[in-house]
Design an enzyme around this catalytic site. Structure first.
Site, PDB file in Angstrom:
ATOM      1  N   GLU A 166       0.832  -1.199   0.000  1.00 17.02           N
ATOM      2  CA  GLU A 166       0.000   0.000   0.000  1.00 17.02           C
ATOM      3  C   GLU A 166       0.875   1.260   0.000  1.00 17.02           C
ATOM      4  OE1 GLU A 166      -3.565   2.081   2.666  1.00 17.02           O
ATOM      5  OE2 GLU A 166      -2.837   0.068   3.178  1.00 17.02           O
ATOM      6  N   GLY A 167       1.897   1.257   0.835  1.00 13.10           N
ATOM      7  CA  GLY A 167       2.788   2.402   0.894  1.00 13.10           C
ATOM      8  C   GLY A 167       3.562   2.608  -0.391  1.00 13.10           C
TER       9      GLY A 167
END
Length: 418
Positions: A166-167
């Site tokens: 996600e990051g």
């Protein structure tokens, strides 16, 4: 589709080489006319199933000739609240929210393109925080909805997104949209969701790499260069999960009123998060205000996050609840966003907490939320008071989200990129 770091390497070199920022079209009608689609138009649908809402991102690309890079034309975005995790005990009802958003997608995307438009849903911290059997029940019902849709449903199209991915995908999206993927011009990203918070940036100093735990680093190939990102997702330190931690909800009895100095002394209210309703209120001992609130918030943060000296001089884009709370308190404009310093959040937290009666028309959690953001930036990540943050919701009319990186990965995995 779990878009692993190694996948991103192939993805970007295939899709984006030769596609500079000027290729982006910044205007997309709110309702896409079906007749505007051509054989060169490619769509991709990504659902972001977060802790506070389910969001659909419909991306529109043009491919001028076979085998040429995809050019992003724009995005159609819509959301529904609450998030899937709120339906932990009613998975079929939760899946209906996804079905409703899919009907909207059918209105926007011409029927001639349905069968070749890939569709995925990735759940984030809301489902990561649920017991496995409840999370899986929700995903099972969503898979049934997907199978009944007219769109292209890849294998593993419904799953929980790893916090690290996600990051990375958010960082890739932001730097692509801002034209900063080349050289040393990249910017870091800060994402504050309801259940988790992420930090991602490209370290420029060897000392940072040497002093960072290996599980905070991720390498991938991009434009024939190797990038090694610092990235970490802190589950349970999202804004709404932090509220529960500050209130001590996990140790409280079900009917107990959760009290805090971060609320007005006379407050008595209810709040529902992830399908659970909590009673909460203030404390009438004369200690309400910023200092008393900060003393409650600080233990949730202190010693929980890894700090890096380099970030104090780095440029960061911040979004999600950083953006929302800055808008709520007029630190930035809703449409335009803006640049703030860390100390601006602190000053606004003091103003709100010390004069709660003046902000009674806004959320009762505003004091706690701003105080938490202040502590997270200061004590958690270790930013300086004068560190500047670019608060942005959209660039080139496209939402700042990990979903753009995910759709590129999706199209690549299905060989739809040419």
């Amino acid at each position: 589709m779990r878009c692993a770091v190694s996948t991103i390497a192939t993805l970007w070199s295939t899709l984006v080489i030769g596609c500079c920022l000027s290729d982006l079209r910044s205007v997309l009608p709110s309702a896409l006319e079906a007749q505007t689609a051509t054989n060169n138009t490619i769509y991709g649908i990504v659902f972001d199933a977060g802790s506070t809402g389910t969001r659909i991102h419909i991306y529109v690309f043009q491919q001028r000739t076979a085998g040429s890079p995809l050019e992003l034309e724009g995005e159609i975005f819509e959301s529904m609240k609450p998030g899937l995790s709120a339906f932990a005990d009613q998975p079929e009802k939760g899946a209906e929210t996804v079905r409703s958003l899919l009907r909207m997608a059918q209105d926007y995307i011409p029927s001639t393109h349905w069968k070749k438009t890939p569709l995925v849903l990735k759940a984030t911290a809301g489902l990561r925080l649920l017991p496995e059997h409840q999370a899986e029940a929700l995903l099972y019902e969503v898979r049934k909805v997907f199978r009944s849709s007219p769109f292209l449903v890849p294998e593993n199209s419904v799953s929980i997104l790893d916090g690290t991915d996600e990051g990375i995908l958010a960082w890739t999206t932001v730097n692509f949209l801002t034209g900063r993927l080349h050289g040393d011009r990249s910017v870091g990203t800060l994402d504050l969701g309801g259940g988790s918070t992420q930090i991602t940036f490209l370290p420029l100093y060897k000392a940072t790499l040497d002093q960072t735990p290996q599980d905070f680093l991720a390498s991938f190939e991009l434009f024939n260069s190797t990038y090694r990102l610092y990235t970490h997702s802190y589950l349970g330190l999202g804004l709404k999960a932090a509220r529960l931690a500050v209130l001590g909800a996990s140790a409280a009895q079900q009917e107990e009123v959760l009290r805090s100095h971060c609320f007005p002394p006379g407050l008595d209210a209810e709040w529902t998060f992830a399908g659970v309703t909590y009673r909460y209120g203030g404390i009438s001992d004369g200690l309400s205000g910023f200092n008393a609130c900060y003393a409650e918030v600080l233990p949730i943060i202190q010693g929980k996050l890894h700090q890096v000296d380099e970030i104090r001089d780095s440029q960061f884009y911040a979004f999600s609840y950083y953006y929302d709370r800055a808008v709520d308190t007029s630190l930035i404009d809703y449409e335009e966003g803006g640049v703030v310093e860390v100390r601006d959040f602190a000053r606004k937290a003091e103003e709100v907490c010390d004069h709660m009666e003046s902000f009674s028309s806004l959320s009762p959690f505003l004091c706690m939320d701003l105080t938490y953001i202040t502590a997270l930036l200061r004590e958690g990540f270790g930013f300086e008071e004068r560190t500047t943050l670019q608060l942005t919701k959209k660039v080139q009319d496209v939402e700042m989200s990990w979903t753009l990186g995910a759709v590129f990965c999706l199209l690549q995995s299905l060989s739809l990129s040419g």
